[in-house]
Design a protein around this motif. Structure first.
Motif, PDB file in Angstrom:
ATOM      1  N   UNK A 167      29.439 137.249   1.069  1.00  0.00           N
ATOM      2  CA  UNK A 167      29.574 136.422   2.070  1.00  0.00           C
ATOM      3  C   UNK A 167      30.295 137.345   3.201  1.00  0.00           C
ATOM      4  N   UNK A 168      30.888 138.478   2.911  1.00  0.00           N
ATOM      5  CA  UNK A 168      31.617 139.335   4.125  1.00  0.00           C
ATOM      6  C   UNK A 168      30.299 139.929   4.773  1.00  0.00           C
ATOM      7  N   UNK A 169      29.228 140.409   4.026  1.00  0.00           N
ATOM      8  CA  UNK A 169      28.234 141.079   4.612  1.00  0.00           C
ATOM      9  C   UNK A 169      27.223 140.087   5.420  1.00  0.00           C
ATOM     10  N   UNK A 170      27.061 139.026   5.273  1.00  0.00           N
ATOM     11  CA  UNK A 170      26.359 137.839   5.879  1.00  0.00           C
ATOM     12  C   UNK A 170      27.362 137.699   7.044  1.00  0.00           C
ATOM     13  N   UNK A 171      28.603 137.248   7.144  1.00  0.00           N
ATOM     14  CA  UNK A 171      29.505 137.106   8.063  1.00  0.00           C
ATOM     15  C   UNK A 171      29.337 138.193   9.140  1.00  0.00           C
ATOM     16  N   UNK A 172      29.534 139.386   8.748  1.00  0.00           N
ATOM     17  CA  UNK A 172      29.327 140.553   9.406  1.00  0.00           C
ATOM     18  C   UNK A 172      28.041 140.618  10.417  1.00  0.00           C
ATOM     19  N   UNK A 173      26.849 140.301   9.688  1.00  0.00           N
ATOM     20  CA  UNK A 173      25.783 140.108  10.507  1.00  0.00           C
ATOM     21  C   UNK A 173      25.643 138.961  11.597  1.00  0.00           C
ATOM     22  N   UNK A 174      26.308 137.984  11.175  1.00  0.00           N
ATOM     23  CA  UNK A 174      26.269 136.707  12.036  1.00  0.00           C
ATOM     24  C   UNK A 174      27.389 136.787  13.196  1.00  0.00           C
ATOM     25  N   UNK A 175      28.502 137.408  13.006  1.00  0.00           N
ATOM     26  CA  UNK A 175      29.381 137.493  14.222  1.00  0.00           C
ATOM     27  C   UNK A 175      29.751 138.664  14.855  1.00  0.00           C
ATOM     28  N   UNK A 176      29.241 139.880  14.442  1.00  0.00           N
ATOM     29  CA  UNK A 176      29.418 141.084  14.482  1.00  0.00           C
ATOM     30  C   UNK A 176      30.786 141.949  14.178  1.00  0.00           C
TER      31      UNK A 176
END
Lengths: 355, 170
Positions: free
Chosen positions: A288-297
């Motif tokens: 979830x953190x990895x995907x969030x990182x890709x989504x919002x920078x």
């Protein structure tokens, strides 16, 4: 009773002046009936799994060598050459996954039943600390393998730390033991995994259990229990509840053993600092953190995750404020449900996506 | 036999059985407590600072150094080659026809190593799918969002040889 036994007992009680009668009263605290349901035993589950982790972890440390040149080879040796090494390593790995799941489920149960409310706010905060330490255990432990994916996992995570405002660069240097992932990083992660974090979790667990014991279990009544006469609303902690936990413990160990045999822990390519593998992902509990990182920078993700963690930490007080403003409001349930859905959604999204 | 605490408790300014202690004694006992607490706090801070200083890695010295890369003939116009530099870094060097460009292969986003991707027509970072042009300009993904291009090493040609300047940690 023979005089010999009585004499031995007398000898021991003189040296260990423990009041057995008081201990019996203390351990026989009646616990509410709802605790007999398995999802109310999820708090005991991570503690049981922690014992499995300590035992298997100590055994693994006998052969693990925490240096970049030898770490991977020592794990390979444990997995392929040392008798039962593969089994202990697989137990350790599966148990870590279970521990993370159990902590999340326990936290959700506490959240959705409102068990964190006054006067148990501090225990929720200690619980949040335990969640953080458990996740750090997973991260540092995985890094110790020194295989390709875990090496690049350390690189990404420590560089991520640099995005923390003001302290980021110092924090990253402190974690890595230098400007880049190198010889000191693995040693530091090893010390965290086998020294710092076990000490932290032991202190937090002791405080967590102490507060549960001091407050007693949160009152809760199912409709079925409500119909029971007053004298039948509780049952003794010892031996009844202990027996439930023991049965759960045995069941868990059997399950872990089966999984370790059927799906033993594998080992990827050795770490190559010159080449990042084509597909890199963290362990599933950080999806979830990895995907969030890709989504919002970078900066936005670090700041937002920090803000959400802080909000979760002080949630009992926020919830009390909401309930003061809007008595009987179900807002906290909706917020909790949305948070769980977001985490699950991001995790599944990352699991299905190639990049 | 229970110990007699009277002396100690009167020192702390709390003796319920006797007359209330004179204000001077209360003041002095509080002063002693506060001073002790302050001293303990200061010691704890000093201890924490000591531990942090011990754990924090030494800020190493670094120097800029020019190193020989290849003879000019090894990199004709259009050619691209990758070189491993001292300290484990890599440089991707390309002859554009008018100059030699040396790019670092470390993604400026989170430090993964980029690689040439034929299908994407640029350098692709496997960690978060950041894409860079062959000149090292961030085109897509987190590096483009943050405006971070691939780092360039200064290149110099002396005679028939190509040199690049790197920063070396001592």
């Amino acid at each position: 009773m023979s005089s010999g036994t009585a004499g031995r007992k007398g000898w021991l009680s003189e040296r260990v002046p423990l009041d057995l009668e008081a201990l019996k009263v203390y351990s026989n605290e009646p616990v509410p009936n709802h605790l007999a349901r398995w999802w109310w035993c999820l708090g005991g589950t991570p503690a049981l799994l922690f014992v499995v982790q300590v035992v298997t972890g100590i055994l693994l440390t006998f052969y693990y060598v925490p240096s970049p040149a030898s770490a991977y080879e020592s794990v390979r040796r444990i997995t392929h050459d040392i008798p039962y090494g593969w089994y202990l390593r697989s137990l350790h790995r599966w148990s870590s996954h279970f521990m993370i799941v159990a902590v999340w489920l326990h936290m959700m149960r506490v959240f959705f039943t409102g068990a964190y409310r006054r006067p148990r706010e501090l225990n929720w905060m200690i619980g949040m600390g335990l969640l953080g330490v458990t996740l750090l255990f997973g991260f540092t432990g995985y890094s110790l393998l020194y295989e390709q994916i875990s090496y690049w996992g350390i690189t990404v995570a420590t560089n991520l730390t640099e995005a923390v405002p003001w302290l980021g660069t110092h924090l990253a240097r402190l974690l890595r033991g230098g400007d880049a992932v190198g010889d000191h990083t693995l040693t530091r992660f090893f010390i965290f995994h086998i020294g710092v974090l076990p000490t932290a979790i032991t202190i937090l667990l002791a405080l967590h259990i102490l507060l549960v014991r001091l407050h007693g279990v949160t009152p809760f009544e199912f409709a079925r229990d409500r119909a029971r006469p007053q004298g039948h609303k509780t049952y003794p902690f010892y031996p009844d509840h202990v027996l439930i936990e023991v049965i759960m413990g045995i069941g868990l160990v059997i399950l872990l053993s089966c999984l370790a045999i059927l799906f033993p822990a594998g080992l990827g390519e050795p770490a190559n600092p010159l080449r990042t593998p084509a597909h890199i992902k963290p362990e599933w509990y950080f999806f979830w953190t990895f995907r969030w990182l890709k989504l919002v920078g970078l900066t936005a993700s670090v700041l937002s995750i920090g803000a959400v963690a802080l909000l979760a930490f002080v949630w009992p007080f926020v919830d009390a404020w909401i309930r003061r403003r809007r008595p009987g409001s179900e807002l906290s349930v909706w917020i909790g449900a949305s948070a769980v859905l977001c985490l699950l959604g991001l995790t599944v999204w990352e699991a299905l996506a190639a990049h | 036999m229970s110990p007699n605490w009277t002396a100690t408790s009167s020192l702390l300014g709390a003796s319920p059985d006797e007359h209330p202690p004179p204000p001077r004694r209360v003041f002095l006992s509080r002063l002693v407590s506060l001073t002790t607490l302050a001293a303990l706090g200061a010691s704890a801070l000093a201890g924490a600072r000591l531990v942090l200083r011990y754990l924090y890695p030494r800020q190493g010295l670094s120097r800029r150094r020019r190193i020989f890369l290849a003879p000019r003939s090894e990199l004709p116009p259009g050619a691209t080659r990758s070189y491993t530099l001292p300290g484990g870094q890599s440089a991707i060097v390309r002859n554009t026809g008018t100059a030699w460009v040396a790019l670092s292969d470390v993604c400026p986003h989170l430090g993964c190593k980029v690689r040439w991707d034929e299908a994407a027509g640029g350098f692709l970072c496997p960690c978060h799918a950041g894409l860079f042009s062959k000149e090292g300009k961030a085109l897509r993904g987190p590096p483009a969002d943050e405006g971070k291009d691939l780092r360039r090493y200064p290149v110099e040609t002396i005679g028939d040889n190509i040199f690049i300047e790197i920063e070396e940690h001592l």
